[in-house]
Design a protein around this motif. Structure first.
Motif, short mmCIF file in Angstrom:
data_model
loop_
_atom_site.label_atom_id
_atom_site.label_comp_id
_atom_site.label_asym_id
_atom_site.label_seq_id
_atom_site.Cartn_x
_atom_site.Cartn_y
_atom_site.Cartn_z
N ASP A 105 0.81 -1.46 -0.02
CA ASP A 105 -0.31 0.01 0.23
C ASP A 105 0.76 0.97 0.02
O ASP A 105 0.10 2.36 0.13
CB ASP A 105 -0.66 0.32 0.85
N GLN A 106 2.21 1.30 0.31
CA GLN A 106 3.16 2.16 0.44
C GLN A 106 3.15 2.59 -0.92
O GLN A 106 3.70 2.62 -1.89
CB GLN A 106 4.36 2.54 0.82
N ARG A 107 3.55 4.08 -1.17
CA ARG A 107 3.77 5.21 -2.30
C ARG A 107 5.14 4.43 -2.91
O ARG A 107 5.89 3.83 -1.48
CB ARG A 107 3.58 6.39 -2.24
N PRO A 108 5.10 4.05 -3.96
CA PRO A 108 6.74 3.95 -4.90
C PRO A 108 7.81 4.71 -4.09
O PRO A 108 7.19 6.08 -4.25
CB PRO A 108 6.82 4.08 -5.89
N PRO A 109 9.01 4.68 -3.95
CA PRO A 109 9.86 5.20 -3.57
C PRO A 109 10.00 6.48 -4.99
O PRO A 109 10.19 6.26 -5.43
CB PRO A 109 11.45 4.50 -3.14
N GLU A 110 10.82 7.78 -4.00
CA GLU A 110 10.53 8.94 -4.68
C GLU A 110 12.34 10.15 -3.97
O GLU A 110 11.75 10.18 -2.84
CB GLU A 110 9.64 10.65 -4.73
N THR A 111 12.97 10.54 -4.86
CA THR A 111 13.93 10.83 -4.20
C THR A 111 13.43 12.65 -4.42
O THR A 111 13.40 13.18 -5.69
CB THR A 111 15.42 10.43 -4.93
N LEU A 112 13.93 13.02 -3.42
CA LEU A 112 13.86 14.82 -3.42
C LEU A 112 15.08 15.21 -3.70
O LEU A 112 15.87 14.31 -2.38
CB LEU A 112 12.62 15.17 -3.03
#
Length: 201
Positions: free
Chosen positions: A23-30
């Protein structure tokens, strides 16, 4: 039987953890600094993403607790003159705008400060947008006028929304969030104040 029960419980825990990861969002790098837009005001702020802080923090002044429907609330102001990042059409000065907000209190925290008395801070839930995506997290309210960034996003937000940080770069977000100019923001805030006044009459 006890061993079987323990194995069953362990299997259920693993299954629950697996479902949570799905259910977790796919990882995103900021980057370590990004633009943040507060959802209810369309106010754009520079936010530092800090893995050294657990709870996010928002610049606020004149923070006052009060009771509403038997529950603890807090009122606070965000003076735009302290951080002039809101785009403007040249008609207004950032010093002219002070946003007034109210939120229910989620909890209070006691911050220990080196060489200074401990500080009680109110924590509220706030909706915001970053990298084109809406989020909700807890923010502690404190005067950040002496800091470079009016907002700080901590590990709780990064963990809950699966955010990774590139400490060597900033403004990496590929999508933007909608925001208002200073003039649009001032007009909308004035209309909201009139509506609240009429409702109280």
């Amino acid at each position: 039987m006890l061993a079987a029960a323990l194995i069953l419980t362990s299997s259920m825990a693993v299954a629950a953890e697996t479902d949570a990861k799905k259910d977790q969002r796919p990882p995103e790098t900021l980057g370590y600094v990004e633009w943040l837009v507060m959802q209810d005001t369309s106010l754009r702020l520079k936010a530092r993403l800090d893995t050294g802080a657990k709870t996010s923090s928002l610049h606020a002044v004149n923070i006052e607790p009060f009771k509403k429907d038997g529950k603890e609330w807090v009122s606070f102001q965000i003076p735009l003159g302290d951080h002039s990042d809101q785009p403007t059409e040249g008609e207004l000065d950032h010093e002219d705008i002070i946003l007034e907000l109210e939120r229910p209190v989620e909890r209070t925290v006691l911050i220990k400060r080196k060489g200074a008395p401990s500080q009680k801070r109110y924590v509220v839930m706030m909706d915001f947008c970053i990298a084109g995506t809406p989020h909700t997290t807890q923010f502690s309210l404190t005067d950040r006028s002496k800091f470079s960034y009016p907002a700080l996003l901590g590990r709780r937000f990064m963990r809950d929304d699966n955010i990774l940080i590139d400490s060597a770069d900033s403004f990496m977000a590929e999508k933007e969030c909608e925001y208002m100019t200073l003039e649009e923001l001032a007009k909308r805030h004035a209309e909201n104040v009139v509506e609240e006044t009429d409702a109280d009459s």
